[in-house]
Design a protein around this motif. Structure first.
Motif, PDB file in Angstrom:
ATOM      1  N   ASN A  39      -6.305   0.508   6.513  1.00 20.24           N
ATOM      2  CA  ASN A  39      -5.214   1.054   5.706  1.00 20.24           C
ATOM      3  C   ASN A  39      -4.917   2.520   6.034  1.00 20.24           C
ATOM      4  O   ASN A  39      -4.422   3.263   5.201  1.00 20.24           O
ATOM      5  CB  ASN A  39      -5.528   0.898   4.227  1.00 20.24           C
ATOM      6  CG  ASN A  39      -6.802   1.613   3.833  1.00 20.24           C
ATOM      7  OD1 ASN A  39      -7.676   1.861   4.656  1.00 20.24           O
ATOM      8  ND2 ASN A  39      -6.918   1.932   2.566  1.00 20.24           N
ATOM      9  N   ALA A  45       0.838  -1.207   0.000  1.00 17.79           N
ATOM     10  CA  ALA A  45       0.000   0.000   0.000  1.00 17.79           C
ATOM     11  C   ALA A  45       0.871   1.255   0.000  1.00 17.79           C
ATOM     12  O   ALA A  45       0.468   2.297  -0.494  1.00 17.79           O
ATOM     13  CB  ALA A  45      -0.933   0.000   1.207  1.00 17.79           C
ATOM     14  N   THR A  53      -3.482   5.595  -3.783  1.00 18.84           N
ATOM     15  CA  THR A  53      -4.866   5.135  -3.878  1.00 18.84           C
ATOM     16  C   THR A  53      -5.241   4.048  -2.866  1.00 18.84           C
ATOM     17  O   THR A  53      -6.418   3.768  -2.685  1.00 18.84           O
ATOM     18  CB  THR A  53      -5.158   4.599  -5.296  1.00 18.84           C
ATOM     19  OG1 THR A  53      -4.231   3.545  -5.583  1.00 18.84           O
ATOM     20  CG2 THR A  53      -5.008   5.698  -6.326  1.00 18.84           C
ATOM     21  N   ASN A  54      -4.266   3.435  -2.213  1.00 19.56           N
ATOM     22  CA  ASN A  54      -4.551   2.310  -1.322  1.00 19.56           C
ATOM     23  C   ASN A  54      -4.406   2.631   0.154  1.00 19.56           C
ATOM     24  O   ASN A  54      -4.288   1.720   0.974  1.00 19.56           O
ATOM     25  CB  ASN A  54      -3.659   1.126  -1.694  1.00 19.56           C
ATOM     26  CG  ASN A  54      -3.998   0.627  -3.073  1.00 19.56           C
ATOM     27  OD1 ASN A  54      -5.095   0.137  -3.298  1.00 19.56           O
ATOM     28  ND2 ASN A  54      -3.085   0.783  -4.009  1.00 19.56           N
TER      29      ASN A  54
END
Length: 190
Positions: A151, A120, A141-142
């Motif tokens: 996350n 990530a 984006t993660n």
């Protein structure tokens, strides 16, 4: 007579509207349901070099696409450099090993081109100009800045943004052969 009928119709219409409005009583002590705020105040991180000198800033903001990172720095060696989000919000010079490994809540391997990857915290390489400056925007984006998410970058020990000496090859585990950690910035802690 027409005026009287119109006046009577208007009066009846007004009374009907008032009656409809009074069906729903307004309680001045009743609180409306709170609307959750989805935007976050941007987080600014001071980027420091291996001597502990501030060389720039990174501003992180939550967007619908992920976390947008605006990085501005100077005094860097020109060329293509890897940049990653690391798992711990600690930037102890000179080697920044205190930042730990790449941010990897999904327990995957490193690299956009690795079939078992990517972390990530893996980000696209950046280009440092011949003048030793960088001014880029990257969207991770993660990850998120929302606390409590799996996350999130904002947890008990925070996270860090690290610029490496070389480019990331996007496939070699665990760090893409990116070389030494040259610049580091603490992202935040809960």
């Amino acid at each position: 007579m027409k005026k009287a009928i119109m006046l009577m119709t208007t009066l009846i219409f007004t009374i009907a509207l008032t009656a409809c409005a009074s069906d729903k009583e307004v309680n001045p002590h009743q609180q409306e349901e709170a609307i959750p705020v989805t935007s976050h105040t941007p987080i600014t991180s001071n980027m420091v070099n291996s001597e502990g000198v501030k060389v720039g800033t990174a501003t992180l903001a939550e967007t619908t696409e992920g976390v947008k990172i605006h990085l501005e720095a100077e005094g860097l060696e020109p060329g293509t450099k890897a940049i990653h989000i690391h798992e711990t919000g600690k930037c102890e010079a000179p080697d920044f090993k205190s930042a730990g490994a790449h941010y990897n809540p999904g327990q995957r391997e490193h690299g956009f081109d690795n079939p078992k990857g990517f972390h990530a915290g893996d980000l696209p390489n950046i280009k440092v100009t011949d003048k030793g400056t960088v001014n880029v925007e990257i969207t991770a984006t993660n990850v998120t800045l929302k606390q409590g998410e799996k996350n999130t970058l904002i947890d008990e020990d925070g996270s860090a943004l690290v610029i490496h000496a070389q480019a990331d090859d996007y496939k070699t585990n665990p760090a893409g052969n990116a070389g030494d950690r040259l610049v580091c910035g603490v992202i935040g802690k809960k």
